[in-house]
Design a protein around this motif. Sequence first.
Motif, mmCIF file in Angstrom:
data_model
loop_
_atom_site.group_PDB
_atom_site.id
_atom_site.type_symbol
_atom_site.label_atom_id
_atom_site.label_comp_id
_atom_site.label_asym_id
_atom_site.label_seq_id
_atom_site.Cartn_x
_atom_site.Cartn_y
_atom_site.Cartn_z
ATOM 1 N N ALA A 111 0.817 -1.248 -0.050
ATOM 2 C CA ALA A 111 -0.037 0.006 0.016
ATOM 3 C C ALA A 111 1.010 1.354 0.097
ATOM 4 C CB ALA A 111 -0.810 0.037 1.246
ATOM 5 N N ILE A 112 2.033 1.154 0.752
ATOM 6 C CA ILE A 112 2.882 2.396 0.750
ATOM 7 C C ILE A 112 3.570 2.760 -0.659
ATOM 8 C CG2 ILE A 112 5.115 3.088 1.540
ATOM 9 C CD1 ILE A 112 4.640 1.606 4.325
ATOM 10 N N PHE A 113 3.839 1.510 -1.091
ATOM 11 C CA PHE A 113 4.235 1.550 -2.772
ATOM 12 C C PHE A 113 3.198 2.293 -3.541
ATOM 13 C CE2 PHE A 113 7.556 -1.821 -2.092
ATOM 14 C CZ PHE A 113 8.523 -0.939 -1.867
ATOM 15 N N GLN A 114 1.997 1.776 -3.461
ATOM 16 C CA GLN A 114 0.967 2.197 -4.369
ATOM 17 C C GLN A 114 0.715 3.788 -3.894
ATOM 18 O OE1 GLN A 114 -2.548 -0.300 -3.877
ATOM 19 N NE2 GLN A 114 -3.550 0.768 -5.708
ATOM 20 N N VAL A 115 0.467 4.201 -2.834
ATOM 21 C CA VAL A 115 0.437 5.686 -2.439
ATOM 22 C C VAL A 115 1.690 6.239 -2.992
ATOM 23 C CG1 VAL A 115 0.559 7.192 -0.337
ATOM 24 C CG2 VAL A 115 -0.785 5.183 -0.169
ATOM 25 N N GLY A 116 3.027 5.804 -3.018
ATOM 26 C CA GLY A 116 3.997 6.447 -3.574
ATOM 27 C C GLY A 116 3.861 6.735 -5.053
ATOM 28 N N GLU A 117 3.316 5.820 -5.725
ATOM 29 C CA GLU A 117 2.958 5.818 -7.084
ATOM 30 C C GLU A 117 2.063 6.995 -7.399
ATOM 31 O OE1 GLU A 117 0.949 2.444 -8.686
ATOM 32 O OE2 GLU A 117 1.016 3.044 -10.614
ATOM 33 N N ILE A 118 0.972 6.933 -6.583
ATOM 34 C CA ILE A 118 -0.083 8.043 -6.892
ATOM 35 C C ILE A 118 0.478 9.451 -6.627
ATOM 36 C CG2 ILE A 118 -2.225 8.797 -5.742
ATOM 37 C CD1 ILE A 118 -2.971 5.744 -5.563
ATOM 38 N N ILE A 119 1.273 9.536 -5.366
ATOM 39 C CA ILE A 119 1.719 10.849 -4.882
ATOM 40 C C ILE A 119 2.925 11.471 -5.864
ATOM 41 C CG2 ILE A 119 2.414 12.271 -3.014
ATOM 42 C CD1 ILE A 119 0.861 10.352 -1.373
ATOM 43 N N PHE A 120 3.689 10.275 -5.783
ATOM 44 C CA PHE A 120 5.211 10.877 -6.421
ATOM 45 C C PHE A 120 5.380 10.240 -7.734
ATOM 46 C CE2 PHE A 120 5.677 10.951 -1.843
ATOM 47 C CZ PHE A 120 5.861 12.375 -1.584
ATOM 48 N N GLY A 121 4.376 9.220 -8.238
ATOM 49 C CA GLY A 121 4.788 8.768 -9.557
ATOM 50 C C GLY A 121 5.600 7.559 -9.509
ATOM 51 N N LEU A 122 6.081 6.976 -8.461
ATOM 52 C CA LEU A 122 7.019 5.904 -8.354
ATOM 53 C C LEU A 122 6.515 4.726 -9.184
ATOM 54 C CD1 LEU A 122 8.060 6.440 -4.579
ATOM 55 C CD2 LEU A 122 9.325 7.315 -6.540
ATOM 56 N N GLU A 123 7.370 4.127 -9.643
ATOM 57 C CA GLU A 123 7.156 2.764 -10.091
ATOM 58 C C GLU A 123 6.838 1.722 -9.393
ATOM 59 O OE1 GLU A 123 9.947 1.263 -12.966
ATOM 60 O OE2 GLU A 123 10.064 3.352 -14.013
ATOM 61 N N ASN A 124 5.711 0.937 -9.447
ATOM 62 C CA ASN A 124 5.176 0.045 -8.522
ATOM 63 C C ASN A 124 5.706 -1.401 -8.756
ATOM 64 O OD1 ASN A 124 3.838 -0.737 -6.528
ATOM 65 N ND2 ASN A 124 1.933 -0.616 -7.204
ATOM 66 N N SER A 125 6.759 -1.505 -9.632
ATOM 67 C CA SER A 125 7.139 -2.769 -10.182
ATOM 68 C C SER A 125 7.734 -3.700 -8.931
ATOM 69 C CB SER A 125 8.180 -2.585 -11.070
ATOM 70 O OG SER A 125 9.255 -2.085 -10.524
ATOM 71 N N SER A 126 8.072 -2.943 -7.969
ATOM 72 C CA SER A 126 8.593 -3.951 -6.724
ATOM 73 C C SER A 126 7.478 -4.698 -6.030
ATOM 74 C CB SER A 126 9.417 -2.962 -5.811
ATOM 75 O OG SER A 126 8.746 -1.802 -5.387
ATOM 76 N N SER A 127 6.247 -4.402 -6.008
ATOM 77 C CA SER A 127 5.328 -4.789 -5.422
ATOM 78 C C SER A 127 5.111 -6.538 -5.474
ATOM 79 C CB SER A 127 4.074 -4.565 -5.990
ATOM 80 O OG SER A 127 3.600 -3.272 -5.098
ATOM 81 N N MET A 128 5.380 -6.822 -6.598
ATOM 82 C CA MET A 128 5.491 -8.374 -6.948
ATOM 83 C C MET A 128 6.513 -9.014 -6.379
ATOM 84 S SD MET A 128 2.844 -9.038 -8.338
ATOM 85 C CE MET A 128 3.163 -11.006 -8.681
ATOM 86 N N VAL A 129 7.706 -8.427 -6.402
ATOM 87 C CA VAL A 129 8.830 -8.747 -5.429
ATOM 88 C C VAL A 129 8.736 -8.967 -4.008
ATOM 89 C CG1 VAL A 129 11.310 -8.453 -5.293
ATOM 90 C CG2 VAL A 129 10.448 -7.985 -7.418
ATOM 91 N N LEU A 130 7.983 -8.097 -3.719
ATOM 92 C CA LEU A 130 7.883 -7.953 -2.331
ATOM 93 C C LEU A 130 6.931 -9.186 -1.709
ATOM 94 C CD1 LEU A 130 8.113 -5.988 0.250
ATOM 95 C CD2 LEU A 130 5.938 -5.272 -0.462
ATOM 96 N N ILE A 131 5.872 -9.069 -2.425
ATOM 97 C CA ILE A 131 4.908 -10.203 -2.225
ATOM 98 C C ILE A 131 5.636 -11.503 -2.303
ATOM 99 C CG2 ILE A 131 2.930 -11.566 -2.862
ATOM 100 C CD1 ILE A 131 1.657 -8.565 -3.765
ATOM 101 N N PHE A 132 6.444 -11.744 -3.226
ATOM 102 C CA PHE A 132 7.126 -13.097 -3.570
ATOM 103 C C PHE A 132 7.917 -13.205 -2.409
ATOM 104 C CE2 PHE A 132 10.615 -15.767 -5.067
ATOM 105 C CZ PHE A 132 9.726 -16.871 -5.716
ATOM 106 N N GLY A 133 8.597 -12.422 -2.263
ATOM 107 C CA GLY A 133 9.707 -12.377 -1.074
ATOM 108 C C GLY A 133 8.953 -12.790 0.472
#
Lengths: 524, 331
Positions: free
Chosen positions: A48-70
């Motif tokens: 969710a933090i990554f997603q908020v970062g994507e919305i607010i700062f336009g950060l890429e959200n590609s690390s979510s999958m890596v995070l979930i897998f980890g």
Amino acid sequence: MTSALYVKPVTSSRKILANLEKIDRRLQLIYCSNLLAKVACCTLALSAIFQVGEIIFGLENSSSMVLIFGALVFYAGLGIKRVFEKNRLRRAAGLADELADLSDEIKTAYWFIRNPVESAWMDLQLKRAANSLDEIKTREFLPFKPSKWFRGAFILIGVRVLLALLPNRAPLFATDAEPKDSFSDLENQIANLESTLERDVGEFLDESDLENLEEVLENLKGDELQNEELLKELLQAEEILNEGSFGLDAFNQEMTQLSEEVSGEELSAFANSLGRMDLTEAAQQLRELSANLSSMDPSALNELERGLDVQDSSEALSIEELLDALSEAGTALADDQMSMAEESLSEAATALDAMAENQSLGDALNDAAMNMQSLRQEVSQSDNSSSMTTDEQMEGGASGSGSDEVTKSSGGESGDGSGPAGNSTGDPSQVAELELGDATTLEVQLSLEVIDERLTQENPDPQNLFQGASQRQESDLQFYEMGGLTEYSSSSALDVETVFWQHRNLVKNYFLGIRPLRKNDNKN
Amino acid sequence: MTTKIDNQVALFCDQFHKVRTEIGKVIVGNEEVIDGTLVSLLAKGHVLLEGIPGVGKTKIVSTVADVLQLKFSRIQFTPDLMPGDVVGSDVVHETDSGEKRLAFQAGPIFTNILLADEINRATPKTQSALLEAMQERSVTVGVTTHKLDPPFFVLATQNPVEMEGTYPLPEAQLDRFFYKLRIKYPKAEHMHEIMDRTTTSVEPKATTVLDQNQILEMRKIARNVPIAPTIQDYAIRLTLATNPGNEHTHSLTDKYVRFGSSPRGTQALVVGSKVNALVNGRVHVSCKDIRSYFLPAFRHRVLLNFEGEADRIDPDEILTTIMNEIPEPQE
């Protein structure tokens, strides 16, 4: 006790082990579910933090999958470690004792099972432990309650869903990233322009302009380009491209004029297409006309002949070809040479196709010119604002150096002479071009620091004044309320103090100082 | 076999509680002291009772003696008391035929329950007369060793105030006591009960519920209770924590303790725990048992160093900290 009398209570041991395994399974279930809840909660929170970062700062959200897998790997690892851990039954025994308040009965029994000794007392102990374990209702002692972390995980899932449903996914604070985007735009534009230039652009740009433009593009691709140089290169590219787009304008005018000259019912659709500058459609209509030529009646052919009688006033080669072909078609119709007229119309259609291709090329160049212009403006503005910021910072330095009032002037002028000059190394002509706007005035009021009392003295000694702050002190007086020495009824007769607290340390230190050191006495 | 032991355990538990109830008819409160005294008796130990005057030290001992059908003697220790007054001596005895012979006149120590009242008022010489009797259960006078009749149980009392003219017990003597029990000042509600019982014409009386053989049988049973090595290890770790200079030593011990508990202290802890387990109807020792009698078993075995004495440290504080900080075996 003789061994003949001894009957090993296998059933008690088995009962205990079976019950312990049951408790252990229950423990594993609870542990794994709690662990799952925690891992899920943490993963969802980070996601969710990554997603908020994507919305607010336009950060890429590609690390979510890596995070979930980890997280899944981590969970699986911990779970497996727990399942294959040694001494699980010993832990279950300890927990059973604790939960059922059995005073180490099960722990002791488990130890006796692992280290069997022929003793009637131990057998009795095992028997009693087995009965105690039988009475334990595992589900009651270890109820499976969903962890509070699950609640958190569900809340976070809700948050994620809400975030996913947000209509505007554009970054809210994208301004910080603008300079980078400008430069990425520039790179895109250069790439587009290069691909356009690979096509035949001789119609719009002569060879020297083409070479210049290619040179400018090469320069723009350089990494260490200063803003000033960048502006210059962009301006040059824009000028070259604008020259090309002027040729396109002339071409458009000629086509409009041609659409007005062409007349007649049969050619009205063709004229409309030309007027809209839809050359591909116009070529298609000419081909249809050529195909239908043989089936047209004489009056229509006459009208078409008149309609195709256009003046050849164009200097552009492609327009000239079209006009020639149309004129030849008109002539052929006048001579009743239908096959030649069809051929001429087909040639005219082919010429139109070539013109349509050139038109798209021209449009691309025109767009490139406009993009270059907008990029130049952006670079110019960013340069302007950074220049302003630098000036403000330098003016701030001047105000902090002692003047009560500082007036900020634009460009390379200094404040009022009392502080260091702001932006004194800047180029005045460039600054003028950047248009900094009106001058800004900053006022700073410094208040005097008052040290009371010392100032009222007639000749205050500076040394005393300097040290004055440390002269004021506060002190606490510690005291202890002393009761009577023999308060019999308070049951504290054993704790009566005969040495007052305030003297105790003194007395203690005295005796510590004079005592003979003995074994295990502290020396300090 | 297990049924027989089960019955023995039940009987032990029952008899203990009967004694406990009878003593409770006379003594108000002080349950810990009474339990400690009985546990010590059943664990073949001796007890040192400490308390200010008038809290019922002597009354507790005499009541215990009343409840148990045992011989009871009392010695009031004073500075002029001699060892011979305690153990007895050879005296000239004239026979019917007029022949004079030396005959051993047994002292008050030849009993089952000995109340050594205000033991710290006697000289060390007299105090040490008890040493052999307490440890070996025998008395040597001259060249003859006289066995004491089991059970031999010494209950000594001492007054912590008015220390002038007293002789604090030497370390070796202290170590012979199984437990050191502290009699606290009674609470207000207990005071009411004491007044009601002792200021009327009818004085409560305890009846005898246990005889000598029953006590000896209970002693035998108590020693059979098994203890798991993990629990025993806990007792040993507690002991080592009170001794300076080893890997288990507690920081407070290092600071304030000169000598910690001896292995005899650990023995007292374990045997007392076994009795306590039986009293609670269990046939195994738990950490709770160990903790229950940790303070009584160790408080007189921890000798403070100079700094500890100067800072008025109570050994109970150190022991309580150790007990709270050393974890029980969890698995």
